[in-house]
Design a protein around this motif. Sequence first.
Motif, PDB file in Angstrom:
ATOM      1  N   LEU A 153       1.079  44.946  16.784  1.00  0.00           N
ATOM      2  CA  LEU A 153       1.250  45.472  15.437  1.00  0.00           C
ATOM      3  C   LEU A 153       2.425  44.820  14.733  1.00  0.00           C
ATOM      4  N   PRO A 154       2.407  44.801  13.401  1.00  0.00           N
ATOM      5  CA  PRO A 154       3.534  44.244  12.652  1.00  0.00           C
ATOM      6  C   PRO A 154       4.807  45.020  12.933  1.00  0.00           C
ATOM      7  N   GLN A 155       5.928  44.354  12.867  1.00  0.00           N
ATOM      8  CA  GLN A 155       7.210  44.976  13.178  1.00  0.00           C
ATOM      9  C   GLN A 155       7.772  45.659  11.934  1.00  0.00           C
ATOM     10  N   VAL A 156       7.182  46.789  11.582  1.00  0.00           N
ATOM     11  CA  VAL A 156       7.694  47.612  10.492  1.00  0.00           C
ATOM     12  C   VAL A 156       7.888  49.021  11.033  1.00  0.00           C
ATOM     13  N   PRO A 157       8.833  49.791  10.461  1.00  0.00           N
ATOM     14  CA  PRO A 157       9.026  51.165  10.925  1.00  0.00           C
ATOM     15  C   PRO A 157       7.768  52.000  10.686  1.00  0.00           C
ATOM     16  N   VAL A 158       7.399  52.787  11.683  1.00  0.00           N
ATOM     17  CA  VAL A 158       6.247  53.681  11.568  1.00  0.00           C
ATOM     18  C   VAL A 158       6.667  55.065  12.051  1.00  0.00           C
ATOM     19  N   PHE A 159       6.436  56.058  11.221  1.00  0.00           N
ATOM     20  CA  PHE A 159       6.636  57.460  11.602  1.00  0.00           C
ATOM     21  C   PHE A 159       5.266  58.106  11.681  1.00  0.00           C
ATOM     22  N   MET A 160       5.012  58.823  12.786  1.00  0.00           N
ATOM     23  CA  MET A 160       3.728  59.504  12.958  1.00  0.00           C
ATOM     24  C   MET A 160       3.969  60.871  13.559  1.00  0.00           C
ATOM     25  N   GLY A 161       3.410  61.897  12.923  1.00  0.00           N
ATOM     26  CA  GLY A 161       3.542  63.248  13.450  1.00  0.00           C
ATOM     27  C   GLY A 161       2.284  64.050  13.197  1.00  0.00           C
ATOM     28  N   TYR A 162       2.072  65.071  14.043  1.00  0.00           N
ATOM     29  CA  TYR A 162       0.901  65.925  13.884  1.00  0.00           C
ATOM     30  C   TYR A 162       1.123  67.218  14.668  1.00  0.00           C
ATOM     31  N   GLY A 163       0.243  68.184  14.462  1.00  0.00           N
ATOM     32  CA  GLY A 163       0.331  69.459  15.161  1.00  0.00           C
ATOM     33  C   GLY A 163      -0.352  69.394  16.514  1.00  0.00           C
ATOM     34  N   ALA A 164       0.250  70.036  17.495  1.00  0.00           N
ATOM     35  CA  ALA A 164      -0.308  69.992  18.852  1.00  0.00           C
ATOM     36  C   ALA A 164      -1.690  70.638  18.920  1.00  0.00           C
ATOM     37  N   GLN A 165      -1.947  71.598  18.042  1.00  0.00           N
ATOM     38  CA  GLN A 165      -3.245  72.278  18.031  1.00  0.00           C
ATOM     39  C   GLN A 165      -4.162  71.752  16.925  1.00  0.00           C
ATOM     40  N   ASP A 166      -3.822  70.632  16.338  1.00  0.00           N
ATOM     41  CA  ASP A 166      -4.651  70.022  15.301  1.00  0.00           C
ATOM     42  C   ASP A 166      -6.047  69.749  15.846  1.00  0.00           C
ATOM     43  N   ARG A 167      -7.073  70.057  15.046  1.00  0.00           N
ATOM     44  CA  ARG A 167      -8.448  69.859  15.527  1.00  0.00           C
ATOM     45  C   ARG A 167      -8.779  68.391  15.746  1.00  0.00           C
ATOM     46  N   ARG A 173      -3.597  61.442  19.397  1.00  0.00           N
ATOM     47  CA  ARG A 173      -2.924  61.058  20.648  1.00  0.00           C
ATOM     48  C   ARG A 173      -3.341  59.654  21.071  1.00  0.00           C
ATOM     49  N   LEU A 174      -4.606  59.328  20.860  1.00  0.00           N
ATOM     50  CA  LEU A 174      -5.073  57.982  21.178  1.00  0.00           C
ATOM     51  C   LEU A 174      -4.397  56.961  20.270  1.00  0.00           C
ATOM     52  N   LEU A 175      -4.271  57.277  18.992  1.00  0.00           N
ATOM     53  CA  LEU A 175      -3.543  56.405  18.079  1.00  0.00           C
ATOM     54  C   LEU A 175      -2.114  56.190  18.549  1.00  0.00           C
ATOM     55  N   ALA A 176      -1.452  57.290  18.902  1.00  0.00           N
ATOM     56  CA  ALA A 176      -0.041  57.218  19.293  1.00  0.00           C
ATOM     57  C   ALA A 176       0.158  56.325  20.510  1.00  0.00           C
ATOM     58  N   ARG A 177      -0.777  56.363  21.449  1.00  0.00           N
ATOM     59  CA  ARG A 177      -0.645  55.529  22.648  1.00  0.00           C
ATOM     60  C   ARG A 177      -0.670  54.046  22.319  1.00  0.00           C
ATOM     61  N   HIS A 178      -1.286  53.688  21.208  1.00  0.00           N
ATOM     62  CA  HIS A 178      -1.398  52.281  20.838  1.00  0.00           C
ATOM     63  C   HIS A 178      -0.451  51.894  19.717  1.00  0.00           C
ATOM     64  N   MET A 179       0.499  52.781  19.421  1.00  0.00           N
ATOM     65  CA  MET A 179       1.600  52.458  18.519  1.00  0.00           C
ATOM     66  C   MET A 179       2.902  52.867  19.200  1.00  0.00           C
ATOM     67  N   PRO A 180       3.205  52.234  20.348  1.00  0.00           N
ATOM     68  CA  PRO A 180       4.345  52.676  21.156  1.00  0.00           C
ATOM     69  C   PRO A 180       5.690  52.530  20.473  1.00  0.00           C
ATOM     70  N   GLU A 181       5.801  51.639  19.495  1.00  0.00           N
ATOM     71  CA  GLU A 181       7.086  51.446  18.820  1.00  0.00           C
ATOM     72  C   GLU A 181       7.320  52.458  17.699  1.00  0.00           C
ATOM     73  N   ALA A 182       6.321  53.242  17.381  1.00  0.00           N
ATOM     74  CA  ALA A 182       6.447  54.212  16.295  1.00  0.00           C
ATOM     75  C   ALA A 182       7.311  55.393  16.723  1.00  0.00           C
ATOM     76  N   THR A 183       7.876  56.083  15.736  1.00  0.00           N
ATOM     77  CA  THR A 183       8.547  57.353  15.976  1.00  0.00           C
ATOM     78  C   THR A 183       7.482  58.439  15.981  1.00  0.00           C
ATOM     79  N   HIS A 184       7.292  59.091  17.135  1.00  0.00           N
ATOM     80  CA  HIS A 184       6.242  60.105  17.279  1.00  0.00           C
ATOM     81  C   HIS A 184       6.867  61.489  17.360  1.00  0.00           C
ATOM     82  N   ILE A 185       6.328  62.417  16.603  1.00  0.00           N
ATOM     83  CA  ILE A 185       6.772  63.810  16.667  1.00  0.00           C
ATOM     84  C   ILE A 185       5.540  64.707  16.678  1.00  0.00           C
ATOM     85  N   THR A 186       5.497  65.636  17.623  1.00  0.00           N
ATOM     86  CA  THR A 186       4.435  66.634  17.690  1.00  0.00           C
ATOM     87  C   THR A 186       5.073  68.009  17.561  1.00  0.00           C
TER      88      THR A 186
END
Length: 213
Positions: A153-167, A173-186
Motif C-alpha cells: 500500500l502507499p505510504q500515507v497515514p491511514v486511520f481505521m476504526g469500527y465497532g466490535a459488534q458491527d454487522r 477485520r479482514l481489511l485491517a489484517r491487510h493494512m498493518p501500517e494503519a492505526t486501528h481502533i475497535t
Amino acid sequence: MNPTESQLCGADSVLFMLPGALMTPQHMVQAGLFAEVQQRGLALDLIAPDLHAGGADNQLALRSLEEDWLAPARARYQRVWLGGISRGGQLALSCLAGRTGEVHGLCLLAPYAGGRLTTNAINRAGGLDAWQASPDQQTDPDVRLWQWLKQPLPQVPVFMGYGAQDRFADGMRLLARHMPEATHITLPGEHDWAVWLPLWQRFLSLGHFPALP
C-alpha cells in the motif's frame, strides 16, 4: 437539505468526508463531526460531498469525487485527505486503489468491505494472498479493491476504526489484517453514530492537523 456541507477556515489541509449509503452530509453535521473540528480549533477545511446521485454505482461516484472535488482541491491545498463512513469508507479506499499517491491520508470509519460473497471466497482460499479472482470478476468494484490490497500500500497515514459488534465487522477485520501500517481502533458498539463519533474524536486527537494560529 444541502447536498454538500463544508466548514472552511482557509487552512492548507482539507479532508473530504464521504457519507454512508443511507446518509446525507447534513447527517454528519447533526452528528457533530463539524463541531468537533471547530471546537478543537484545527487548521482543517472539512467538506462532506454528496456522491449518491449515481445510486450504488461506485464508478460514477468515484468519477465525480475525482473530477469535481479532488482535482480542484489539489490545486488549492498542500494536503488533501480523504475519509468516509461505511460505504463512504469503501469509496475512499477505492479512490486510493485507482489513483495511488494522490491523497495524503485516509480516515475510515466502519468502512464497508464489500459483499460477503467476496470476503467469504477470500477466507475459503486461506486468505488474501492465496485468493485469486477470475477474469470475469474483475469488473466488480469489490473485487478490484481486494485485488489492490494484495499489493504493497502507499505510504500515507491511514486511520481505521469500527465497532466490535458491527454487522460488517468480519469484513473490516479482514481489511485491517491487510493494512498493518494503519492505526486501528475497535470500540464496543455497532454500525452507528454511538461508535463513529468517538472514533472521529480519536482521529482528530492524533495530531495530523495543527491548531489555527
